[in-house]
Design a protein around this motif. Structure first.
Motif, PDB file in Angstrom:
ATOM      1  N   VAL A 103       0.836  -1.208   0.000  1.00 18.48           N
ATOM      2  CA  VAL A 103       0.000   0.000   0.000  1.00 18.48           C
ATOM      3  C   VAL A 103       0.865   1.250   0.000  1.00 18.48           C
ATOM      4  O   VAL A 103       0.567   2.235  -0.682  1.00 18.48           O
ATOM      5  CB  VAL A 103      -0.963  -0.014   1.198  1.00 18.48           C
ATOM      6  CG1 VAL A 103      -1.686   1.330   1.326  1.00 18.48           C
ATOM      7  CG2 VAL A 103      -1.986  -1.144   1.059  1.00 18.48           C
ATOM      8  N   GLY A 104       1.977   1.216   0.731  1.00 18.57           N
ATOM      9  CA  GLY A 104       2.856   2.368   0.767  1.00 18.57           C
ATOM     10  C   GLY A 104       3.446   2.728  -0.587  1.00 18.57           C
ATOM     11  O   GLY A 104       3.790   3.885  -0.832  1.00 18.57           O
ATOM     12  N   LYS A 105       3.541   1.750  -1.477  1.00 18.06           N
ATOM     13  CA  LYS A 105       4.104   1.987  -2.808  1.00 18.06           C
ATOM     14  C   LYS A 105       3.081   2.568  -3.777  1.00 18.06           C
ATOM     15  O   LYS A 105       3.457   3.158  -4.797  1.00 18.06           O
ATOM     16  CB  LYS A 105       4.653   0.669  -3.378  1.00 18.06           C
ATOM     17  CG  LYS A 105       5.868   0.124  -2.625  1.00 18.06           C
ATOM     18  CD  LYS A 105       6.283  -1.235  -3.175  1.00 18.06           C
ATOM     19  CE  LYS A 105       7.511  -1.787  -2.453  1.00 18.06           C
ATOM     20  NZ  LYS A 105       8.746  -1.015  -2.740  1.00 18.06           N
ATOM     21  N   ASP A 108      -1.697   6.314  -3.532  1.00 16.40           N
ATOM     22  CA  ASP A 108      -2.690   7.105  -4.250  1.00 16.40           C
ATOM     23  C   ASP A 108      -3.702   6.238  -4.979  1.00 16.40           C
ATOM     24  O   ASP A 108      -4.718   6.750  -5.472  1.00 16.40           O
ATOM     25  CB  ASP A 108      -1.998   8.030  -5.247  1.00 16.40           C
ATOM     26  CG  ASP A 108      -1.195   7.270  -6.287  1.00 16.40           C
ATOM     27  OD1 ASP A 108      -0.622   6.206  -5.950  1.00 16.40           O
ATOM     28  OD2 ASP A 108      -1.109   7.728  -7.447  1.00 16.40           O
ATOM     29  N   ARG A 109      -3.466   4.939  -5.051  1.00 12.63           N
ATOM     30  CA  ARG A 109      -4.364   4.038  -5.783  1.00 12.63           C
ATOM     31  C   ARG A 109      -5.223   3.178  -4.869  1.00 12.63           C
ATOM     32  O   ARG A 109      -6.120   2.489  -5.350  1.00 12.63           O
ATOM     33  CB  ARG A 109      -3.536   3.101  -6.674  1.00 12.63           C
ATOM     34  CG  ARG A 109      -2.556   3.799  -7.620  1.00 12.63           C
ATOM     35  CD  ARG A 109      -3.148   4.003  -8.977  1.00 12.63           C
ATOM     36  NE  ARG A 109      -2.205   4.587  -9.911  1.00 12.63           N
ATOM     37  CZ  ARG A 109      -1.953   4.108 -11.125  1.00 12.63           C
ATOM     38  NH1 ARG A 109      -2.560   3.020 -11.542  1.00 12.63           N
ATOM     39  NH2 ARG A 109      -1.122   4.733 -11.929  1.00 12.63           N
ATOM     40  N   VAL A 110      -4.920   3.140  -3.586  1.00  7.59           N
ATOM     41  CA  VAL A 110      -5.587   2.208  -2.669  1.00  7.59           C
ATOM     42  C   VAL A 110      -6.516   2.966  -1.736  1.00  7.59           C
ATOM     43  O   VAL A 110      -6.115   3.929  -1.080  1.00  7.59           O
ATOM     44  CB  VAL A 110      -4.550   1.407  -1.856  1.00  7.59           C
ATOM     45  CG1 VAL A 110      -5.247   0.491  -0.849  1.00  7.59           C
ATOM     46  CG2 VAL A 110      -3.670   0.578  -2.785  1.00  7.59           C
ATOM     47  N   ARG A 111      -7.740   2.489  -1.660  1.00  7.15           N
ATOM     48  CA  ARG A 111      -8.758   3.156  -0.849  1.00  7.15           C
ATOM     49  C   ARG A 111      -8.918   2.520   0.534  1.00  7.15           C
ATOM     50  O   ARG A 111      -9.290   3.191   1.495  1.00  7.15           O
ATOM     51  CB  ARG A 111     -10.104   3.121  -1.594  1.00  7.15           C
ATOM     52  CG  ARG A 111     -11.172   4.007  -0.997  1.00  7.15           C
ATOM     53  CD  ARG A 111     -12.414   3.994  -1.860  1.00  7.15           C
ATOM     54  NE  ARG A 111     -13.454   4.871  -1.336  1.00  7.15           N
ATOM     55  CZ  ARG A 111     -13.630   6.125  -1.720  1.00  7.15           C
ATOM     56  NH1 ARG A 111     -12.835   6.650  -2.640  1.00  7.15           N
ATOM     57  NH2 ARG A 111     -14.597   6.865  -1.198  1.00  7.15           N
ATOM     58  N   ALA A 112      -8.644   1.226   0.633  1.00  2.14           N
ATOM     59  CA  ALA A 112      -8.808   0.520   1.907  1.00  2.14           C
ATOM     60  C   ALA A 112      -7.984  -0.754   1.872  1.00  2.14           C
ATOM     61  O   ALA A 112      -7.535  -1.202   0.808  1.00  2.14           O
ATOM     62  CB  ALA A 112     -10.281   0.201   2.175  1.00  2.14           C
TER      63      ALA A 112
END
Length: 270
Positions: A103-105, A108-112
């Motif tokens: 997720v850290g990478k 901006d693309r991950v919501r949850a």
């Protein structure tokens, strides 16, 4: 959002519609196939689902430099190339350890995010538990013993007593096929993943994150997962009863509504 054209690990797109994609990341013993029942339930709820074979698993080639960062980067490439308007990363066990780093990478693309049955980081276990974790997963099978049978014994020990049902049977069937070399590479990666990196990744999680433990899980047990959940600023924590290491398969009646409620609140299917 424009998708990048990058090499991808093998994966299965089971439902290629909708604006929210759920990415399913399996554990040390597993492959994309054991997610089929949960995939069906997510698709019925309107979600697009991608389940992958992590590098070194199923149809994906194992890199020479296998590590959690390498696997997380492969997952990030997958999301950059196949993501929709909203994306959710669901990591189980080892996949749950990798999820915060992934997720850290692509924040901006991950919501949850959803994390089940994970130790979080190796130092989250006692020295005795660490030794047992490594021993049971790396000990060579007795002479004349089918490696699959030896692995099944480890897998069976991770279920709650009396766990039954089609979903449980599928996990057993798929997980016992895991290449022993992949298991050993993953165990080494668990041991080598620096505590400060793991803790930092959990603390940096800025998206809503659901963490779920099985009430009888001896691996990602509730006490350890509570410590992990406390690190993430926007975490929700739950314990699924009558479940061991695979709560999404062992107690679907309790787990599925919990998951869908979280997704509807933070990443609706649309």
């Amino acid at each position: 959002m424009e998708r990048e054209r990058l090499p991808l690990p093998d994966h299965v797109v089971t439902h290629d519609a909708g604006r929210t994609t759920v990415y399913l990341l399996h554990g040390i013993y597993g492959a994309k196939e054991y997610w089929r029942p949960l995939t069906r339930r997510l698709v019925e709820a309107g979600y697009r689902v991608i389940a992958w074979d992590a590098p070194g698993y199923g149809l994906s080639k194992r890199p020479d430099d296998f590590s959690f960062d390498v696997v997380a980067e492969a997952g990030a490439r997958l999301i950059r190339a196949t993501g929709t308007e909203h994306n959710v990363v669901f990591g189980h066990s080892m996949g749950g350890q990798i999820t915060p780093r992934l997720v850290g990478k692509v924040a901006d693309r991950v919501r949850a995010a959803v994390i089940t049955a994970t130790i979080g980081y190796f130092a989250n276990r006692t020295p005795e538990e660490q030794a047992e974790f490594v021993r049971t997963r790396t000990k060579p099978p007795e002479p004349g013993t089918d490696p699959k049978v030896a692995q099944l014994a480890v897998i069976n020990g991770m279920f709650a007593a009396g766990a039954t049902g089609a979903d449980v049977d599928l996990v057993r069937e798929v997980a016992m096929q895991t290449p022993p070399d992949s298991v050993q590479a993953s165990v080494r990666a668990v041991q080598a993943y620096p505590e400060q990196d793991a803790v930092g990744a959990f603390r940096a999680l800025a998206v809503p994150t659901l963490l779920v433990a099985g009430s009888e899980d001896k691996v990602g047990h509730p006490e350890g997962m509570r410590r992990v959940a406390a690190m993430a600023a926007r975490s929700e924590f739950a314990v699924v009863s009558r479940s061991g290491h695979y709560p999404w398969a062992e107690n679907t009646a309790e787990f599925t509504p919990l998951l869908l409620d979280f997704l509807r609140r933070h990443a609706p299917a649309g």
